[in-house]
Design a protein around this motif. Structure first.
Motif, PDB file in Angstrom:
ATOM      1  N   ARG A 162       0.785  -1.158  -0.093  1.00  0.00           N
ATOM      2  CA  ARG A 162       0.184  -0.079   0.087  1.00  0.00           C
ATOM      3  C   ARG A 162       0.626   1.483  -0.101  1.00  0.00           C
ATOM      4  NH1 ARG A 162      -5.303   1.949   1.471  1.00  0.00           N
ATOM      5  NH2 ARG A 162      -4.995   4.394   1.165  1.00  0.00           N
ATOM      6  N   GLU A 163       1.942   1.303   0.910  1.00  0.00           N
ATOM      7  CA  GLU A 163       2.587   2.541   0.973  1.00  0.00           C
ATOM      8  C   GLU A 163       3.296   3.013  -0.366  1.00  0.00           C
ATOM      9  OE1 GLU A 163       5.412  -0.524   2.633  1.00  0.00           O
ATOM     10  OE2 GLU A 163       3.411  -0.083   2.609  1.00  0.00           O
ATOM     11  N   ILE A 164       3.890   1.947  -1.096  1.00  0.00           N
ATOM     12  CA  ILE A 164       4.234   2.220  -2.430  1.00  0.00           C
ATOM     13  C   ILE A 164       3.427   3.039  -3.586  1.00  0.00           C
ATOM     14  CG2 ILE A 164       5.316   1.001  -4.498  1.00  0.00           C
ATOM     15  CD1 ILE A 164       7.134   0.907  -1.929  1.00  0.00           C
ATOM     16  N   LEU A 165       2.163   2.608  -3.315  1.00  0.00           N
ATOM     17  CA  LEU A 165       1.198   3.052  -4.289  1.00  0.00           C
ATOM     18  C   LEU A 165       1.092   4.517  -3.883  1.00  0.00           C
ATOM     19  CD1 LEU A 165      -1.554   0.180  -4.925  1.00  0.00           C
ATOM     20  CD2 LEU A 165       0.209   1.215  -6.536  1.00  0.00           C
ATOM     21  N   ASP A 166       0.841   4.840  -2.436  1.00  0.00           N
ATOM     22  CA  ASP A 166       0.813   5.891  -1.928  1.00  0.00           C
ATOM     23  C   ASP A 166       1.805   7.057  -2.413  1.00  0.00           C
ATOM     24  OD1 ASP A 166      -1.719   5.243  -0.787  1.00  0.00           O
ATOM     25  OD2 ASP A 166      -0.770   5.001   1.324  1.00  0.00           O
ATOM     26  N   GLN A 167       3.191   6.576  -2.363  1.00  0.00           N
ATOM     27  CA  GLN A 167       4.084   7.219  -2.748  1.00  0.00           C
ATOM     28  C   GLN A 167       4.681   7.674  -4.121  1.00  0.00           C
ATOM     29  OE1 GLN A 167       7.939   5.441  -1.524  1.00  0.00           O
ATOM     30  NE2 GLN A 167       6.952   4.805   0.657  1.00  0.00           N
ATOM     31  N   VAL A 168       3.638   7.001  -5.022  1.00  0.00           N
ATOM     32  CA  VAL A 168       3.695   7.457  -6.530  1.00  0.00           C
ATOM     33  C   VAL A 168       2.147   8.010  -6.823  1.00  0.00           C
ATOM     34  CG1 VAL A 168       5.342   5.675  -7.239  1.00  0.00           C
ATOM     35  CG2 VAL A 168       3.001   5.245  -7.284  1.00  0.00           C
ATOM     36  N   ASN A 169       1.415   8.297  -5.802  1.00  0.00           N
ATOM     37  CA  ASN A 169       0.021   8.804  -6.045  1.00  0.00           C
ATOM     38  C   ASN A 169      -0.844   7.988  -6.580  1.00  0.00           C
ATOM     39  OD1 ASN A 169       0.603  11.222  -4.250  1.00  0.00           O
ATOM     40  ND2 ASN A 169       2.039  12.020  -6.388  1.00  0.00           N
ATOM     41  N   GLY A 170      -0.661   6.845  -6.704  1.00  0.00           N
ATOM     42  CA  GLY A 170      -1.620   6.005  -7.260  1.00  0.00           C
ATOM     43  C   GLY A 170      -1.416   5.470  -8.918  1.00  0.00           C
ATOM     44  N   TYR A 171      -2.577   5.536  -9.528  1.00  0.00           N
ATOM     45  CA  TYR A 171      -2.713   5.526 -10.965  1.00  0.00           C
ATOM     46  C   TYR A 171      -2.696   6.833 -11.574  1.00  0.00           C
ATOM     47  CZ  TYR A 171      -3.391   0.798 -10.139  1.00  0.00           C
ATOM     48  OH  TYR A 171      -3.291  -0.776  -9.734  1.00  0.00           O
ATOM     49  N   ARG A 172      -2.164   7.065 -12.689  1.00  0.00           N
ATOM     50  CA  ARG A 172      -2.261   8.393 -13.150  1.00  0.00           C
ATOM     51  C   ARG A 172      -3.308   8.741 -14.068  1.00  0.00           C
ATOM     52  NH1 ARG A 172       0.215  10.961 -17.862  1.00  0.00           N
ATOM     53  NH2 ARG A 172       1.174   9.028 -18.667  1.00  0.00           N
ATOM     54  N   VAL A 173      -4.288   9.564 -13.874  1.00  0.00           N
ATOM     55  CA  VAL A 173      -5.438   9.643 -14.804  1.00  0.00           C
ATOM     56  C   VAL A 173      -5.104  10.749 -15.795  1.00  0.00           C
ATOM     57  CG1 VAL A 173      -7.869  10.482 -14.526  1.00  0.00           C
ATOM     58  CG2 VAL A 173      -6.965   9.366 -12.654  1.00  0.00           C
ATOM     59  N   ALA A 174      -5.140  10.214 -17.013  1.00  0.00           N
ATOM     60  CA  ALA A 174      -4.840  10.840 -18.064  1.00  0.00           C
ATOM     61  C   ALA A 174      -5.231  10.375 -19.405  1.00  0.00           C
ATOM     62  CB  ALA A 174      -3.214  11.100 -18.257  1.00  0.00           C
ATOM     63  N   LYS A 175      -5.472  11.033 -20.482  1.00  0.00           N
ATOM     64  CA  LYS A 175      -5.989  10.449 -21.745  1.00  0.00           C
ATOM     65  C   LYS A 175      -5.273   9.210 -22.193  1.00  0.00           C
ATOM     66  CE  LYS A 175      -7.555  11.506 -26.526  1.00  0.00           C
ATOM     67  NZ  LYS A 175      -7.541  12.740 -27.569  1.00  0.00           N
ATOM     68  N   GLU A 176      -3.641   9.382 -22.119  1.00  0.00           N
ATOM     69  CA  GLU A 176      -3.046   8.197 -22.495  1.00  0.00           C
ATOM     70  C   GLU A 176      -3.106   7.101 -21.912  1.00  0.00           C
ATOM     71  OE1 GLU A 176       0.043  11.309 -20.833  1.00  0.00           O
ATOM     72  OE2 GLU A 176      -1.805  11.330 -21.929  1.00  0.00           O
ATOM     73  N   THR A 177      -3.544   7.304 -20.435  1.00  0.00           N
ATOM     74  CA  THR A 177      -3.585   5.867 -19.465  1.00  0.00           C
ATOM     75  C   THR A 177      -4.977   5.404 -19.626  1.00  0.00           C
ATOM     76  OG1 THR A 177      -3.931   7.278 -17.694  1.00  0.00           O
ATOM     77  CG2 THR A 177      -1.765   7.180 -18.337  1.00  0.00           C
ATOM     78  N   LEU A 178      -5.866   5.627 -20.422  1.00  0.00           N
ATOM     79  CA  LEU A 178      -7.115   5.061 -20.233  1.00  0.00           C
ATOM     80  C   LEU A 178      -7.391   3.808 -20.584  1.00  0.00           C
ATOM     81  CD1 LEU A 178      -9.347   7.697 -22.038  1.00  0.00           C
ATOM     82  CD2 LEU A 178      -9.580   7.100 -19.737  1.00  0.00           C
ATOM     83  N   ARG A 179      -6.212   3.182 -21.564  1.00  0.00           N
ATOM     84  CA  ARG A 179      -6.037   1.688 -21.614  1.00  0.00           C
ATOM     85  C   ARG A 179      -4.532   1.127 -21.444  1.00  0.00           C
ATOM     86  NH1 ARG A 179     -10.687   2.317 -21.744  1.00  0.00           N
ATOM     87  NH2 ARG A 179     -12.345   1.962 -23.291  1.00  0.00           N
ATOM     88  N   ALA A 180      -3.834   2.079 -20.712  1.00  0.00           N
ATOM     89  CA  ALA A 180      -2.448   1.572 -20.230  1.00  0.00           C
ATOM     90  C   ALA A 180      -2.256   2.043 -18.972  1.00  0.00           C
ATOM     91  CB  ALA A 180      -1.497   2.227 -21.571  1.00  0.00           C
ATOM     92  N   GLU A 181      -3.068   2.251 -18.116  1.00  0.00           N
ATOM     93  CA  GLU A 181      -2.832   2.664 -16.723  1.00  0.00           C
ATOM     94  C   GLU A 181      -1.858   1.891 -15.976  1.00  0.00           C
ATOM     95  OE1 GLU A 181      -5.604  -0.568 -16.020  1.00  0.00           O
ATOM     96  OE2 GLU A 181      -5.843   1.187 -17.299  1.00  0.00           O
ATOM     97  N   ASP A 182      -1.904   0.519 -16.101  1.00  0.00           N
ATOM     98  CA  ASP A 182      -1.170  -0.359 -15.598  1.00  0.00           C
ATOM     99  C   ASP A 182       0.447  -0.368 -16.031  1.00  0.00           C
ATOM    100  OD1 ASP A 182      -1.690  -1.285 -18.088  1.00  0.00           O
ATOM    101  OD2 ASP A 182      -1.842  -3.453 -17.546  1.00  0.00           O
ATOM    102  N   TYR A 183       0.517  -0.248 -17.378  1.00  0.00           N
ATOM    103  CA  TYR A 183       1.787  -0.067 -17.711  1.00  0.00           C
ATOM    104  C   TYR A 183       2.610   1.075 -17.489  1.00  0.00           C
ATOM    105  CZ  TYR A 183       4.920  -1.176 -21.698  1.00  0.00           C
ATOM    106  OH  TYR A 183       6.067  -1.732 -22.610  1.00  0.00           O
ATOM    107  N   ASP A 184       1.697   2.159 -17.303  1.00  0.00           N
ATOM    108  CA  ASP A 184       2.234   3.650 -16.932  1.00  0.00           C
ATOM    109  C   ASP A 184       2.606   3.538 -15.353  1.00  0.00           C
ATOM    110  OD1 ASP A 184       2.251   6.706 -17.219  1.00  0.00           O
ATOM    111  OD2 ASP A 184       1.044   6.208 -15.335  1.00  0.00           O
ATOM    112  N   LEU A 185       1.837   2.818 -14.630  1.00  0.00           N
ATOM    113  CA  LEU A 185       2.442   2.813 -13.145  1.00  0.00           C
ATOM    114  C   LEU A 185       3.513   2.008 -12.958  1.00  0.00           C
ATOM    115  CD1 LEU A 185       1.359   2.886 -10.194  1.00  0.00           C
ATOM    116  CD2 LEU A 185       0.148   0.516 -10.585  1.00  0.00           C
ATOM    117  N   PHE A 186       3.798   0.782 -13.722  1.00  0.00           N
ATOM    118  CA  PHE A 186       4.997  -0.102 -13.439  1.00  0.00           C
ATOM    119  C   PHE A 186       6.005   0.757 -14.070  1.00  0.00           C
ATOM    120  CE2 PHE A 186       1.801  -3.569 -14.168  1.00  0.00           C
ATOM    121  CZ  PHE A 186       1.911  -3.958 -12.886  1.00  0.00           C
ATOM    122  N   PHE A 187       6.040   1.737 -15.266  1.00  0.00           N
ATOM    123  CA  PHE A 187       6.945   2.286 -15.474  1.00  0.00           C
ATOM    124  C   PHE A 187       7.561   3.371 -14.482  1.00  0.00           C
ATOM    125  CE2 PHE A 187       6.409   2.073 -20.250  1.00  0.00           C
ATOM    126  CZ  PHE A 187       7.451   1.661 -20.744  1.00  0.00           C
TER     127      PHE A 187
END
Length: 268
Positions: A162-187
């Motif tokens: 949990r603390e790791i997700l908090d440190q990167v502010n969770g998932y990035r909400v943007a047009k380009e992450t609508l279908r790639a929110e997971d790939y973006d998070l791992f990057f």
């Protein structure tokens, strides 16, 4: 206080049977210290999905249903669920996939005993309405180079601290992450020095429809993924090497569907 929070987002659910099977696969886990947060992401189907969830929410008192009136996409939905999640560990479940009975237990055990890893996922069997047709292979210990071809993790199988997700502010909400929110998070996680691991056991059943007459992804989604790849490889300091892979999803989208069907059959 549950140790694990399982999150699921659904939108315009097409199969009550598949949704029920997916939810039951969490309810029937050998590991029991969990909560299950299910988010109806503004479904526009006359209340059908909402009715499904109300009925299935009665399967277990640890299930919590959140009914959102508007559709915002996966990244937004996941962040909303994380806000109310109480677990030390957070993991997802896709609404038409199946977790094997020991999945949570083995992932919790791994994170409890390997503090050097920020998250853990698994390999998986691949299925559709006709049954199992492939296998989702992943490297056990992905490096930054592993990101070049595809995301090195099967997102719905991954359990995060949990603390790791908090440190990167969770998932990035943007047009380009609508279908790639997971790939973006791992990057973003790897760019900050965090590492993930893939258990080499089939602890997840991942649905991929492989119909030779059905378009897998629209070109617009592929262009957005290319943008995610560009930012990701740039953050790794490997943009020169990564550039050919930035345009990879676009090039694959130009392949005739029947040929792409054969490629997918050989990939999994």
């Amino acid at each position: 206080m549950p140790k694990v929070s399982v999150i699921m987002s659904t939108y315009n659910c097409k199969s009550y049977k598949a949704l029920e099977k997916s939810i039951r696969s969490i309810v029937d886990q050998t590991y029991s210290d969990w909560e299950f947060i299910i988010y109806n992401d503004g479904s526009k189907d006359g209340g059908k999905t909402s009715d499904y969830l109300k009925k299935l929410g009665k399967l277990d008192s640890r299930i919590q249903i959140i009914d959102c009136p508007d559709n915002h996409g996966l990244a937004y939905a996941k962040n909303e669920m994380i806000k109310v999640a109480r677990g030390k560990y957070i993991t997802a479940q896709d609404d038409d996939d199946v977790s094997c009975p020991t999945r949570l237990a083995k992932e919790v055990n791994f994170l409890d005993n390997h503090p050097e890893y920020a998250f853990v996922g698994t390999v998986a069997t691949v299925f559709d309405t006709n049954g199992t047709w492939g296998h989702y292979d992943l490297k056990e210990r992905p490096t930054r180079k592993t990101f070049l071809w595809n995301s090195p993790f099967l997102h719905p199988s991954v359990m995060f601290r949990r603390e790791i997700l908090d440190q990167v502010n969770g998932y990035r909400v943007a047009k380009e992450t609508l279908r790639a929110e997971d790939y973006d998070l791992f990057f973003r996680l790897y760019s900050k020095g965090y590492k993930g691991y893939n258990i080499q056991e089939d602890l997840y059943e991942y649905r991929i429809d492989n119909d030779p007459n059905k378009k897998y992804r629209p070109m617009s989604d592929r262009i957005q993924e290319a943008k995610v790849r560009y930012k990701g490889f740039k953050s790794f300091g490997m943009l020169t090497k990564g550039l050919p892979y930035v345009i990879k999803p676009i090039l694959i989208g130009l392949i005739p569907q029947k040929i792409f069907y054969v490629i997918k059959k050989n990939r999994y």
